[in-house]
Enzyme design. Structure first.
Site, PDB file in Angstrom:
ATOM      1  N   ASP A   1     -11.766   2.072   3.600  1.00 61.58           N
ATOM      2  CA  ASP A   1     -11.961   0.622   3.496  1.00 61.58           C
ATOM      3  C   ASP A   1     -13.454   0.281   3.390  1.00 61.58           C
ATOM      4  O   ASP A   1     -13.804  -0.856   3.059  1.00 61.58           O
ATOM      5  CB  ASP A   1     -11.379  -0.062   4.747  1.00 61.58           C
TER       6      ASP A   1
ATOM      7  N   GLN B   1      -5.209  -1.831   9.368  1.00 63.77           N
ATOM      8  CA  GLN B   1      -4.918  -3.148   8.782  1.00 63.77           C
ATOM      9  C   GLN B   1      -5.468  -4.250   9.695  1.00 63.77           C
ATOM     10  O   GLN B   1      -5.139  -4.308  10.876  1.00 63.77           O
ATOM     11  CB  GLN B   1      -3.396  -3.309   8.589  1.00 63.77           C
TER      12      GLN B   1
ATOM     13  N   LYS C   1       0.839  -1.205   0.000  1.00 61.59           N
ATOM     14  CA  LYS C   1       0.000   0.000   0.000  1.00 61.59           C
ATOM     15  C   LYS C   1       0.878   1.261   0.000  1.00 61.59           C
ATOM     16  O   LYS C   1       0.600   2.218  -0.720  1.00 61.59           O
ATOM     17  CB  LYS C   1      -0.936  -0.015   1.224  1.00 61.59           C
TER      18      LYS C   1
END
Ligand SMILES: NC(=O)c1ccc[n+]([C@@H]2O[C@H](COP(=O)([O-])OP(=O)(O)OC[C@H]3O[C@@H](n4cnc5c(N)ncnc54)[C@H](OP(=O)(O)O)[C@@H]3O)[C@@H](O)[C@H]2O)c1
Length: 282
Positions: free
Chosen positions: A120, A97, A53
């Site tokens: 997300d 994460q 990322k």
């Protein structure tokens, strides 16, 4: 005739090209899209995802900040970091994460993210908006799945789509997105009876199970679009949930593993982060 292979690598590269124009347009208006990532603990897969990322942010000249925290970090410390990113005007998108260590309540952490920075798409406000068809951040892997189907040129309206897997991060949002494109959607899971009989009726089959090569060629309707989300280690190989060797002579379109859905996920994260910055400008 063997299936046409939909290359996620190629589609992701095309999308990134278009995104770079959007980043330049934002920069011209004095805004650099910023992504804040929180990584807790030592899970090697999570570290490797976060590295990818960071690389993608660098490639597209996004501002990115990664806060690495020890596995012993308390829930309040992780939430405090989320809140710091919430307040930071240089951070437009926040990603925590997952998975988090067991002593941390993932939902509590996700709830702390401001929905307009939840790139997300896991905050209940974004999940709810996806269900009612309002503007939201679409979770990255499902968004990537939809891009791959759309770019295959397949017309979803009126077709039967079967999604195998009902997780909150893949199966359920994919099913909602397919429904919003007017497919008739069946969701399957570990308790579905006679799974092959259901998958054989699919014009579009999305596999998000996490079981190596579960879906065989004779489970697939000839000519179907097959999107394989699964990533499984089989010996020294990475394989999907679909048995590519037996499925590709039957399907009309198929995604490979690796090189299919995988490269799309990070690209969609970058896209959401850019969109978060654009929304601030109105
Ligand atoms: N490429 C990417 O970027 C990306 C991103 C995310 C995930 N993935 C991969 O996608 C796969 C799925 O991920 P996930 O997070 O959605 O997994 P998950 O949370 O473990 O969910 C798996 C789903 O599959 C169902 N299932 C399990 N065994 C089954 C069987 N034998 N028959 C039918 N359904 C079965 C489960 O049913 P129940 O609900 O009944 O338990 C569950 O709904 C994994 O391989 C993961 O690594 C890839």
């Amino acid at each position: 005739m063997p299936a046409r292979v939909i290359s996620g690598k190629q589609v992701a590269a095309e999308i990134r090209q278009a995104l770079s124009g959007r980043v330049q347009a934002l920069r011209a208006r004095g805004v650099v899209p910023g992504l804040g990532v929180i990584l807790v603990g030592d899970d090697p897969a999570s570290h490797s995802y976060v590295k990818s990322k960071e690389r993608a942010c660098q490639e597209l000249a996004l501002h990115s900040v990664v806060r690495r925290m020890p596995a012993t970090a308390g829930q309040h410390e992780v939430i405090a970091q989320v809140e710091a990113f919430n307040r930071d005007p240089a951070i437009h998108g926040i990603l925590v994460q997952l998975p988090l260590p067991d002593h941390i309540d993932e939902q509590a952490v996700i709830l702390a993210i401001r929905p307009e920075k939840d790139v997300d798409g896991f905050h209940p406000v974004n999940v709810g908006n996806l269900h009612i068809g309002s503007r939201c951040f679409i979770p990255c892997t499902p968004a990537g799945v939809m891009e791959l189907i759309e770019r295959s040129g397949f017309e979803l309206k009126g077709t039967h789509a079967v999604v195998v897997g009902r997780s909150n991060i893949v199966g359920k949002p994919v099913a909602m997105l397919l429904l919003s494109r007017h497919a008739t959607v069946t969701m399957c899971h570990s308790r579905t009876r006679d799974l092959p009989a259901v998958t054989r009726t699919a014009d579009v089959l999305v596999a998000a199970v996490g079981k190596a090569e579960l879906i065989k060629g004779d489970w697939i309707k000839p000519g179907a679009v097959v999107i394989d989300v699964g990533v499984n280690r089989l010996g020294d190989r990475l394989v999907g949930d679909v048995d590519f060797a037996s499925a590709s002579p039957v399907a009309g379109f198929i995604t490979p593993v690796p090189g299919g859905v995988g490269p799309m996920t990070i690209t969609m994260l970058i896209k959401n982060s850019i969109e978060a910055a654009e929304r601030i400008l109105g």
